[in-house]
Enzyme design. Structure first.
Site, PDB file in Angstrom:
ATOM      1  N   VAL A  15       0.837  -1.212   0.000  1.00  0.00           N
ATOM      2  CA  VAL A  15       0.000   0.000   0.000  1.00  0.00           C
ATOM      3  C   VAL A  15       0.868   1.257   0.000  1.00  0.00           C
ATOM      4  O   VAL A  15       0.706   2.150  -0.836  1.00  0.00           O
ATOM      5  CB  VAL A  15      -0.950   0.005   1.236  1.00  0.00           C
ATOM      6  CG1 VAL A  15      -1.678   1.332   1.366  1.00  0.00           C
ATOM      7  CG2 VAL A  15      -1.958  -1.136   1.134  1.00  0.00           C
ATOM      8  N   ASP A  58      10.743   3.666   6.015  1.00  0.00           N
ATOM      9  CA  ASP A  58      10.562   2.261   6.391  1.00  0.00           C
ATOM     10  C   ASP A  58      11.708   1.883   7.329  1.00  0.00           C
ATOM     11  O   ASP A  58      12.810   2.438   7.203  1.00  0.00           O
ATOM     12  CB  ASP A  58      10.573   1.359   5.152  1.00  0.00           C
ATOM     13  CG  ASP A  58       9.870   0.042   5.427  1.00  0.00           C
ATOM     14  OD1 ASP A  58       8.728  -0.136   4.948  1.00  0.00           O
ATOM     15  OD2 ASP A  58      10.454  -0.809   6.141  1.00  0.00           O
ATOM     16  N   CYS A 105      -5.000 -10.281   3.245  1.00  0.00           N
ATOM     17  CA  CYS A 105      -6.072  -9.411   3.744  1.00  0.00           C
ATOM     18  C   CYS A 105      -7.372 -10.146   4.086  1.00  0.00           C
ATOM     19  O   CYS A 105      -7.790 -10.132   5.243  1.00  0.00           O
ATOM     20  CB  CYS A 105      -6.350  -8.321   2.716  1.00  0.00           C
ATOM     21  SG  CYS A 105      -4.880  -7.386   2.325  1.00  0.00           S
ATOM     22  N   ARG A 111       1.207 -15.325   0.775  1.00  0.00           N
ATOM     23  CA  ARG A 111       0.627 -15.317   2.126  1.00  0.00           C
ATOM     24  C   ARG A 111      -0.805 -15.875   2.084  1.00  0.00           C
ATOM     25  O   ARG A 111      -1.617 -15.419   1.293  1.00  0.00           O
ATOM     26  CB  ARG A 111       0.639 -13.894   2.697  1.00  0.00           C
ATOM     27  CG  ARG A 111       2.037 -13.463   3.122  1.00  0.00           C
ATOM     28  CD  ARG A 111       2.053 -12.031   3.575  1.00  0.00           C
ATOM     29  NE  ARG A 111       1.881 -11.103   2.467  1.00  0.00           N
ATOM     30  CZ  ARG A 111       1.791  -9.782   2.595  1.00  0.00           C
ATOM     31  NH1 ARG A 111       1.826  -9.242   3.799  1.00  0.00           N
ATOM     32  NH2 ARG A 111       1.641  -9.007   1.542  1.00  0.00           N
TER      33      ARG A 111
HETATM   34  C1  UGA Z   1      -8.427  -7.431  -0.884  1.00  0.00           C
HETATM   35  C2  UGA Z   1      -9.588  -6.504  -1.289  1.00  0.00           C
HETATM   36  O1  UGA Z   1     -10.130  -6.944  -2.531  1.00  0.00           O
HETATM   37  C3  UGA Z   1      -9.098  -5.045  -1.419  1.00  0.00           C
HETATM   38  O2  UGA Z   1     -10.208  -4.195  -1.700  1.00  0.00           O
HETATM   39  C4  UGA Z   1      -8.458  -4.623  -0.095  1.00  0.00           C
HETATM   40  O3  UGA Z   1      -7.938  -3.297  -0.185  1.00  0.00           O
HETATM   41  C5  UGA Z   1      -7.308  -5.575   0.225  1.00  0.00           C
HETATM   42  O4  UGA Z   1      -7.828  -6.932   0.320  1.00  0.00           O
HETATM   43  C6  UGA Z   1      -6.729  -5.169   1.549  1.00  0.00           C
HETATM   44  O5  UGA Z   1      -7.433  -5.286   2.556  1.00  0.00           O
HETATM   45  O6  UGA Z   1      -5.622  -4.615   1.570  1.00  0.00           O
HETATM   46  P1  UGA Z   1      -6.384  -8.562  -2.228  1.00  0.00           P
HETATM   47  O7  UGA Z   1      -6.058  -9.261  -0.949  1.00  0.00           O
HETATM   48  O8  UGA Z   1      -5.291  -7.909  -2.990  1.00  0.00           O
HETATM   49  O9  UGA Z   1      -7.485  -7.408  -1.958  1.00  0.00           O
HETATM   50  O10 UGA Z   1      -7.038  -9.644  -3.184  1.00  0.00           O
HETATM   51  P2  UGA Z   1      -8.476  -9.930  -3.824  1.00  0.00           P
HETATM   52  O11 UGA Z   1      -8.498  -9.457  -5.210  1.00  0.00           O
HETATM   53  O12 UGA Z   1      -9.556  -9.460  -2.925  1.00  0.00           O
HETATM   54  O13 UGA Z   1      -8.454 -11.520  -3.843  1.00  0.00           O
HETATM   55  C7  UGA Z   1      -8.421 -12.257  -2.623  1.00  0.00           C
HETATM   56  C8  UGA Z   1      -8.563 -13.725  -2.887  1.00  0.00           C
HETATM   57  O14 UGA Z   1      -9.871 -14.044  -3.344  1.00  0.00           O
HETATM   58  C9  UGA Z   1      -7.620 -14.308  -3.917  1.00  0.00           C
HETATM   59  O15 UGA Z   1      -7.114 -15.532  -3.446  1.00  0.00           O
HETATM   60  C10 UGA Z   1      -8.495 -14.517  -5.146  1.00  0.00           C
HETATM   61  O16 UGA Z   1      -8.035 -15.537  -5.985  1.00  0.00           O
HETATM   62  C11 UGA Z   1      -9.814 -14.859  -4.498  1.00  0.00           C
HETATM   63  N1  UGA Z   1     -10.994 -14.569  -5.357  1.00  0.00           N
HETATM   64  C12 UGA Z   1     -11.282 -13.286  -5.696  1.00  0.00           C
HETATM   65  C13 UGA Z   1     -11.800 -15.615  -5.770  1.00  0.00           C
HETATM   66  O17 UGA Z   1     -11.553 -16.807  -5.468  1.00  0.00           O
HETATM   67  N2  UGA Z   1     -12.886 -15.340  -6.551  1.00  0.00           N
HETATM   68  C14 UGA Z   1     -13.219 -14.057  -6.896  1.00  0.00           C
HETATM   69  O18 UGA Z   1     -14.248 -13.876  -7.583  1.00  0.00           O
HETATM   70  C15 UGA Z   1     -12.387 -13.018  -6.466  1.00  0.00           C
END
Ligand code: UGA
Length: 438
Positions: free
Chosen positions: A11, A30, A269, A336
């Site tokens: 971020v 950092d 996250c 992670r």
């Molecule tokens: C997530 C949120 O989407 C962000 O909005 C937030 O800012 C971030 O956490 C955070 O708290 O910092 P991120 O962890 O980068 O973002 O990843 P995502 O795109 O949310 O995906 C998370 C997991 O869900 C992945 O393993 C992905 O493969 C899975 N996923 C996502 C699915 O299995 N199906 C989907 O339709 C979407």
């Protein structure tokens, strides 16, 4: 207005690089000197598409990085706190880093003539900005909030793998604070960074913090919902989860995003935030039934893959199994809480022989499994002589796999958790999560 970004993880570094590339005067801080040296040599400490060019542009303009917190704090009017709030051993949020950063900011503020706005971007449970961060800064600075500094909660919604687009164009900027003047100053700053169409939500600090948890909990809920329906589809011959998702996603009340069934959600996250909000709920006397179910469904996804494997291979003991995709999502090297890592651990426990491939996440994976598994430097090598291949992360390169690529497998058994090969006519035993087989 000079800006500090404290904590250069995904971020912080993305935010600072975008600011710097646009000519804002940014100081990045950092505590990790190795990381600073890497960033200063224009290299990223992790893989993230598009970020490197923004970092380079920022460094050539107005982005200065240091490990001197005092200098950083004394120079700046806006301090963005972007340090990590990882999972502790109990699964609850670990505030050590943000507490240390708050103390150090306070100490640096003691003899500073500035009255900065401290903006908490890190994900923290509701109440943390007011009840933990503010008192820590007050104590160590010997100054009162409202007099010596201001404090605002401003959660972040960017996604790994897409950080530049999300930082350039957030769907919303949530600002939680009680001092109108500092809220307006922060709004003004964001107006300079984004265009006039940017949407704001102004609220108090604890609601802003809660919005972040509700957001991530809802996303996790959507994923577990579609994964539950996906399991049903798998038992109904001829049913396709992707068409079901398409169908329900067309309803504007539901929406198509985050309805991609798969091996479950991972990353730094969603799993952490869900566990934290569940534990927090229990602490305040609530019973988060739905959120617990969301977690349980997520855990079931790996079990389903193992069941499919055992149904087809009999036992997985001594079987050579190839895992394609290790990062928790495509376009990232982050492992992670990756479902692939969980799957490998489970299979190693069952004495399978594991070979892995990933275009970006091999080094990180090696740091966990060392010589317990085999690391293949090409997809073809990874498939050589294996009894089964499991596609976990939907990297674009895996969508291009064709019949000939599987020719050297000992048994042509494919388990496709993301259905990326479902439209191809493969000369193999093909099983996919969410597709009902006859
Ligand atoms: C997530 C949120 O989407 C962000 O909005 C937030 O800012 C971030 O956490 C955070 O708290 O910092 P991120 O962890 O980068 O973002 O990843 P995502 O795109 O949310 O995906 C998370 C997991 O869900 C992945 O393993 C992905 O493969 C899975 N996923 C996502 C699915 O299995 N199906 C989907 O339709 C979407």
């Amino acid at each position: 207005m000079k800006v500090a970004v404290i904590g250069l993880g995904v971020v912080g570094l993305s935010f600072a690089s975008v600011l710097g590339s646009k000519g804002f005067s940014v100081f990045g801080f950092d505590i990790d000197r190795k990381k600073i040296a890497k960033i200063n040599s224009k290299k990223l400490p992790f893989f993230e598409p598009k970020l490197e060019s923004f970092l380079k542009r920022a460094l050539s303009k107005s982005f200065e990085i240091s490990s001197d917190i005092e200098k950083t704090v004394k120079n700046c009017d806006l301090l963005f706190l972007t340090v990590g709030t990882p999972k502790s051993k109990s699964g609850f949020i670990d505030l050590t880093m943000i507490k240390n950063a708050s103390k150090n900011i306070g100490i640096s503020l003691r003899h500073s003539s500035k009255k900065p706005i401290i903006v908490v971007k890190s994900t923290v449970i509701p109440g943390t900005t007011t009840n933990v961060i503010r008192p820590l800064i007050e104590k160590s600075s010997r100054k009162k909030a409202g007099k010596g500094f201001e404090i605002i909660a401003n959660p972040e919604f960017l996604r790994e793998g897409n950080v530049i687009n999300d930082t350039l164009k957030p769907h919303l900027v949530v600002i939680g604070g009680s001092n109108k003047n500092s809220v307006n100053r922060l709004k003004k700053f964001y107006h300079k960074l984004y265009d006039s169409k940017i949407k704001f939500m102004l609220t108090n600090t604890q609601t802003a913090e809660m919005i972040k948890y509700a957001n991530n909990s809802f996303l996790a809920t959507k994923i577990s919902f579609i994964n539950q329906i996906s399991s049903l589809c798998q038992s109904i011959p001829g049913t396709s989860i992707d068409e079901v998702a398409e169908g329900i996603g067309t309803d504007p009340r539901i929406g198509r995003f985050f309805l991609n069934a798969g091996p479950g959600y991972g990353g730094s996250c969603l799993p952490k935030d869900l566990e934290t909000i569940i534990q927090f709920s229990s602490k305040i006397g609530a019973n988060p039934i739905l959120l617990r179910a969301v977690q349980q469904i997520n855990d079931l996804q790996i079990k389903q893959i193992i069941q499919l494997l055992e149904k087809n291979l009999g036992t997985v003991k001594n079987k050579s199994i190839t895992i394609l995709g290790l990062s928790f999502k495509e376009n990232s090297d982050d492992i992670r809480e990756s479902r692939s890592i969980e799957l490998i651990k489970t299979l190693l426990g069952k004495k399978s022989k594991i070979t892995v491939h990933d275009p970006k996440a091999m080094e990180n994976t090696e740091s966990i499994f060392k010589n317990k598994i085999i690391y293949a430097d090409s997809i073809l090598k990874s498939l050589d002589n294996c009894h089964c291949v499991i596609i976990m992360t939907p990297w674009k390169m895996y969508t291009k796999l064709k019949n000939n690529d599987f020719k050297n497998m000992k048994r042509k058994l494919i388990i496709d958790t993301r259905r990326i090969l479902s439209k191809k006519c493969l000369n193999a035993e093909y099983f996919a999560l969410g597709l009902g087989t006859d």
